[in-house]
Design a protein around this motif. Structure first.
Motif, PDB file in Angstrom:
ATOM      1  N   LYS A  65       0.811  -1.225   0.000  1.00  0.00           N
ATOM      2  CA  LYS A  65       0.000   0.000   0.000  1.00  0.00           C
ATOM      3  C   LYS A  65       0.841   1.269   0.000  1.00  0.00           C
ATOM      4  CE  LYS A  65      -3.868  -2.169   2.315  1.00  0.00           C
ATOM      5  NZ  LYS A  65      -4.748  -2.161   3.475  1.00  0.00           N
ATOM      6  N   PHE A  66       2.156   1.157   0.104  1.00  0.00           N
ATOM      7  CA  PHE A  66       3.010   2.343   0.141  1.00  0.00           C
ATOM      8  C   PHE A  66       4.009   2.280  -1.011  1.00  0.00           C
ATOM      9  CE2 PHE A  66       6.118   5.214   2.433  1.00  0.00           C
ATOM     10  CZ  PHE A  66       5.295   6.322   2.414  1.00  0.00           C
ATOM     11  N   LEU A  67       4.801   3.300  -1.149  1.00  0.00           N
ATOM     12  CA  LEU A  67       5.814   3.327  -2.207  1.00  0.00           C
ATOM     13  C   LEU A  67       6.763   2.141  -2.052  1.00  0.00           C
ATOM     14  CD1 LEU A  67       6.913   7.080  -2.023  1.00  0.00           C
ATOM     15  CD2 LEU A  67       5.314   6.065  -3.637  1.00  0.00           C
ATOM     16  N   GLY A  68       7.104   1.541  -3.166  1.00  0.00           N
ATOM     17  CA  GLY A  68       8.132   0.505  -3.154  1.00  0.00           C
ATOM     18  C   GLY A  68       9.466   1.152  -3.476  1.00  0.00           C
ATOM     19  N   PRO A  69      10.436   0.378  -3.949  1.00  0.00           N
ATOM     20  CA  PRO A  69      11.743   0.934  -4.271  1.00  0.00           C
ATOM     21  C   PRO A  69      11.629   2.147  -5.206  1.00  0.00           C
ATOM     22  CG  PRO A  69      11.803  -1.446  -4.397  1.00  0.00           C
ATOM     23  CD  PRO A  69      10.365  -1.061  -4.191  1.00  0.00           C
ATOM     24  N   VAL A  70      12.296   3.227  -4.809  1.00  0.00           N
ATOM     25  CA  VAL A  70      12.273   4.468  -5.579  1.00  0.00           C
ATOM     26  C   VAL A  70      13.465   4.484  -6.524  1.00  0.00           C
ATOM     27  CG1 VAL A  70      12.519   6.989  -5.421  1.00  0.00           C
ATOM     28  CG2 VAL A  70      11.025   5.770  -3.820  1.00  0.00           C
ATOM     29  N   VAL A  71      13.181   4.687  -7.804  1.00  0.00           N
ATOM     30  CA  VAL A  71      14.237   4.770  -8.804  1.00  0.00           C
ATOM     31  C   VAL A  71      14.795   6.191  -8.843  1.00  0.00           C
ATOM     32  CG1 VAL A  71      14.793   4.545 -11.255  1.00  0.00           C
ATOM     33  CG2 VAL A  71      13.198   2.947 -10.179  1.00  0.00           C
ATOM     34  N   ARG A  72      13.897   7.172  -8.858  1.00  0.00           N
ATOM     35  CA  ARG A  72      14.348   8.569  -8.871  1.00  0.00           C
ATOM     36  C   ARG A  72      13.212   9.477  -8.418  1.00  0.00           C
ATOM     37  NH1 ARG A  72      14.504   7.225 -14.612  1.00  0.00           N
ATOM     38  NH2 ARG A  72      12.469   7.711 -15.401  1.00  0.00           N
TER      39      ARG A  72
END
Length: 150
Positions: A65-72
């Protein structure tokens, strides 16, 4: 014979290095973010104050339900009809991951996306992004964005 990649092959690739290199070349040319992998998502979060609008643009892979790995992470500042230079400030704080990004007086207010940071693994608490806009001969308005885990 020179081996080249087609756009189709690049989009289908899962190697973030190859895609990241292509994405960086595109980003440097002033083109907005596009997802780096088939399951990546671009999320936009905005706030406004005093005729300015600040937007945080996060390219990430959803995870629950939340952000996963952030690329940029990119930012965009629209100064509307305001006069002001390119000395806005942005503070990005992911409290759960202890990730903090500060631009100082270097944020550009040209209504185009600019790189802010990444990659990193976000926490599961909240992200707070604060914009302090640069307004000529007047107090600088500010606003904040809270991205909260459900």
């Amino acid at each position: 014979m020179i081996n080249t990649l087609t756009v189709y092959q690049i989009r289908k690739a899962t190697n973030r290095f190859v895609i990241g290199t292509v994405a960086m070349a595109i980003a440097c040319s002033g083109i907005a973010l596009t997802p780096t992998t088939a399951n990546a998502v671009i999320s936009y979060y905005s706030c406004s104050k005093g005729g300015f609008t600040g937007t945080i643009v996060i390219d990430h892979t959803p995870s629950g339900k939340f952000l996963g790995p952030v690329v940029r992470i990119n930012y965009k500042i629209d100064k509307g009809r305001n006069r002001g230079g390119n000395k806005a400030n942005i503070y990005y704080d992911d409290e759960g991951a202890l990730t903090q990004i500060t631009t100082g007086d270097a944020s550009i207010q040209d209504n185009n996306q600019h790189e802010l940071g990444g990659p990193y693994i976000p926490g599961r608490q909240r992200i707070l992004a604060t914009f302090i806009f640069d307004k000529s001969s007047a107090p600088d308005p500010s606003c904040s964005i809270t991205i909260q885990a459900p």
